[in-house]
Write a protein that holds these residues in place. Structure first.
Motif: not given
Length: 504
Positions: A440-450, A466-470, A475-483, A502-504
């Motif tokens: 399964k393909q997964i990636f993490a991205i961040t934004n440190r700007s305040s 792909f489905e996102g989780h923020r 914030t803990h495990s907020q599900t985001l819309s699939k892209l 990635r889903t599935p």
């Protein structure tokens, strides 16, 4: 490597092989993609090389367990028996195992760091070996490991049993903090006996259902403290390591031996080992403590050039001070990502899973808090009842997504990413990609700007969804819309960490 190696193929060998391959990749020049030329740039283009960019295997993450008491502010060791899982009522033990340590349906954290001589500090009548300080201590650790699906402990000494020390005590300094108490003798016969006792300490744990995954001679050997600790000069550390490490290897051939839980190969004690071929052959990994520091230093710092093919990793991270000049939640996520992306680390350790509501250091040290039965002051943490626990969101939200979405033995993949005109990496916007052992393909991205959002235009090289989780400070495990790929345009709000699966 030119030095001979013990003729065994085990976990430590596989880790070292991965480190050699990763080091070769790391030595190659960074691929220069479109650079950030405008001060107000708010997006970047990224390509994940799932086709040919495989890097190191990421074994999984680690944590430490406080299974006995320590004074508030790390001031001494009370006689009070208090720790986890011991203090938790049965239902809270189960919730701790499932919701924090395991988190997934299969398994979460891989390693539990166990502080020998501190949080496992009972001693035999002769003062030479470590045993349970209270009834059932190791049995509870074995239960935790089994129910949480943990592979085993990273056993490491804060102090050997007191009879081996010059002060016949677990602590490493006196009341004024100037003394440096170490071993009583470095005579070969005494070091040989110390090695036999340290093997016996591991035997005690293993016989009671606690598997041993890693071993370390001494936590922070340059830092005597008013709690369990043992000071070693570089030559003393080398002598003790040469006497004990072969005995550990002979009895526990699959255990990864690490050094030196402070400055790795580049510290004074690490350099002493590097200069000694006999000692070096027993080092499987170099460990560092970059406690509470800005994670940008893992981007520019040199942690690998002298590693001699061994992997390097952080085996303790926490925050010592009440405040920092950066957001801690995002900084902790960056510490994980930067060690793995720029230093090719196979693992990373947070300090404590849970810390007590009674201790001043708990907020910076813990992923959660528990209330000991002795704590009746509900002016702090009023929501936590005795024998119960709760999450520490500032730290937990930084780590949880990696435990949940980066299962054991995931393989990191290279990401082509933009850089500044001077060739330096973006520090506020980090990306790391991996493929799980199941593909399964997964990636993490961040934004440190305040204050400003950042848009990632990510070429995933696949038309899959792909489905996102923020995650973030609150914030803990907020599900985001699939892209749907191949290119995902993802705008990350300030102070956020996102995992795209990635889903599935």
């Amino acid at each position: 490597m030119n030095q001979s190696e013990p003729s065994r193929v085990a976990r430590r060998t596989l880790l070292r092989g991965a480190a050699v391959g990763a080091a070769a990749v790391a030595a190659a020049p960074l691929l220069r993609l479109p650079t950030a030329r405008a001060a107000g740039l708010d997006s970047g283009d990224y390509t994940i090389r799932y086709d040919n960019g495989a890097r190191q295997t990421i074994k999984g993450l680690g944590f430490e367990i406080q299974s006995d008491s320590i004074g508030s502010g790390n001031n001494g060791m009370p006689d009070l028996v208090s720790g986890v899982p011991y203090d938790l009522v049965p239902s809270e033990r189960t919730r701790f195992y499932q919701q924090m340590l395991k988190i997934r349906s299969d398994r979460g954290f891989r390693y539990c760091r166990l502080a020998l001589g501190l949080y496992h500090r009972g001693v035999t009548a002769d003062g030479k070996r470590l045993v349970d300080r209270y009834e059932g201590q190791t049995a509870l650790l074995a239960e935790m490991i089994s129910q949480a699906g943990i592979e085993g402990v990273a056993a490491e000494y804060w102090s050997p049993a007191p009879a081996w020390k010059i002060n016949n005590n677990l602590v490493g300094t006196g009341p004024d903090g100037t003394a440096k108490y170490g071993l009583a003798s470095f005579a070969p016969s005494d070091l040989d006996a110390l090695g036999e006792a340290m093997v016996a300490d591991l035997d005690y744990l293993a016989a009671r259902g606690v598997p041993i995954s890693m071993w370390g001679l001494q936590n922070e050997p340059d830092s005597p403290a008013k709690y369990s600790s043992c000071f070693y000069e570089p030559a003393q550390y080398l002598a003790a390591f040469k006497a004990v490490a072969p005995k550990i290897r002979a009895k526990y051939p699959n255990v990864m031996i690490q050094a030196d839980s402070r400055g790795g190969w580049s510290g004074d004690r690490g350099r002493a080992i590097v200069a000694d071929q006999q000692a070096l052959r027993y080092v499987d990994a170099w460990t560092y403590h970059r406690v509470g520091t800005n994670a940008d230093e893992q981007i520019t710092g040199d942690y690998t050039s002298g590693a001699l093919g061994r992997p390097v990793f952080n085996n303790e991270f926490e925050y010592l001070h009440p405040t920092s000049s950066f957001n801690r939640t995002i900084n902790t996520a960056h510490s994980i990502m930067n060690w793995m992306t720029f230093q090719n680390s196979p693992t990373w350790f947070w300090l404590h899973a849970l810390k007590p509501t009674t201790n001043s250091e708990s907020k910076g040290y813990s992923l959660g808090f528990w209330r000991p039965p002795s704590d009746t002051d509900f002016s702090h943490y009023p929501n936590i009842q005795p024998g119960h626990w709760d999450f520490n969101p500032e730290n937990w939200n930084a780590v949880a997504g990696f435990v949940r979405y980066m299962p054991w033995d995931s393989v990191r993949h290279h990401v082509e990413e933009p850089v500044h005109d001077d060739g330096s990496a973006y520090t506020d916007h980090r990306i790391m990609a991996w493929r799980t052992a199941q593909g399964k393909q997964i990636f993490a991205i961040t934004n440190r700007s305040s204050s400003r959002s950042w848009t990632y235009n990510v070429d995933t090289q696949t038309a899959a969804a792909f489905e996102g989780h923020r995650y973030g400070p609150t914030t803990h495990s907020q599900t985001l819309s699939k892209l749907t790929g191949p290119t995902l345009s993802i705008t990350v709000p300030p102070l956020s960490i996102e995992f795209w699966v990635r889903t599935p």
